[in-house]
Design a protein around this motif. Structure first.
Motif, PDB file in Angstrom:
ATOM      1  N   UNK A 193       0.860  -1.165  -0.158  1.00 42.40           N
ATOM      2  CA  UNK A 193      -0.005   0.039  -0.019  1.00 42.40           C
ATOM      3  C   UNK A 193       0.851   1.352   0.050  1.00 42.40           C
ATOM      4  N   UNK A 194       1.700   1.281   0.840  1.00 44.18           N
ATOM      5  CA  UNK A 194       2.827   2.334   1.062  1.00 44.18           C
ATOM      6  C   UNK A 194       3.709   2.505  -0.268  1.00 44.18           C
ATOM      7  N   UNK A 195       4.025   1.472  -0.884  1.00 47.48           N
ATOM      8  CA  UNK A 195       5.226   1.460  -2.093  1.00 47.48           C
ATOM      9  C   UNK A 195       4.318   2.180  -3.193  1.00 47.48           C
ATOM     10  N   UNK A 196       2.726   1.737  -3.314  1.00 44.95           N
ATOM     11  CA  UNK A 196       2.072   2.308  -4.635  1.00 44.95           C
ATOM     12  C   UNK A 196       1.498   3.660  -4.280  1.00 44.95           C
ATOM     13  N   UNK A 197       1.283   4.044  -2.832  1.00 47.31           N
ATOM     14  CA  UNK A 197       1.159   5.325  -2.641  1.00 47.31           C
ATOM     15  C   UNK A 197       1.997   6.226  -3.018  1.00 47.31           C
ATOM     16  N   UNK A 198       3.233   5.920  -2.572  1.00 49.16           N
ATOM     17  CA  UNK A 198       4.150   6.793  -2.933  1.00 49.16           C
ATOM     18  C   UNK A 198       4.649   6.990  -4.435  1.00 49.16           C
ATOM     19  N   UNK A 199       4.442   5.967  -5.124  1.00 48.65           N
ATOM     20  CA  UNK A 199       4.763   5.914  -6.492  1.00 48.65           C
ATOM     21  C   UNK A 199       3.580   7.016  -7.164  1.00 48.65           C
TER      22      UNK A 199
END
Length: 130
Positions: free
Chosen positions: A49-55
């Motif tokens: 979730x955090x990875x794709x939110x960041x990207x």
């Protein structure tokens, strides 16, 4: 109902949860993912979730180097091709728009880079820095 773009954390969670559900059901990918992640799926999903939110949403929710966690896995081109196919199917099932296309583009670029790096380390004595 018409698909919308990836606009918020709820959309990212839908993408990640459905995608990794498909991965866990996939004959080729599930043994690798389940073998590494085991009972820690909730932790992995939170990281994703955090990875794709960041990207995609410009929210600083992830830091780290994803490649290192994959560097020693027994994965080949067919694994990446399957991963991309499932990812794109998930996007197309739920989303349409600029961020949806960006997600597919970023996943493809990540796949290319991981394959390039894995091939490099297989053919050279150097090891990835930890």
């Amino acid at each position: 109902m018409e698909n919308s773009d990836i606009l918020n954390l709820e959309d990212v969670k839908l993408l990640v949860d459905d995608f990794y559900g498909r991965v866990r059901d996939n004959e080729l990918l599930s043994p690798i993912f389940n073998g590494v992640i085991g009972e820690k799926w909730p932790i992995h999903l939170e990281k994703m979730y955090g990875f794709w939110q960041t990207l995609l949403l410009d929210v600083q929710a992830y830091s780290g180097s994803p490649f290192l966690k994959h560097a020693k896995l027994p994965i080949e081109k067919e694994h990446f091709d399957t991963w991309i196919k499932l990812f794109n199917e998930t996007i197309d099932a739920h989303f349409t728009g600029v961020k949806a296309e960006e997600a597919k583009w970023r996943a493809a670029k990540m796949s290319e880079m991981f394959q390039y790096k894995l091939d490099y380390y297989k053919n050279n004595p150097a090891q990835p820095l930890i």
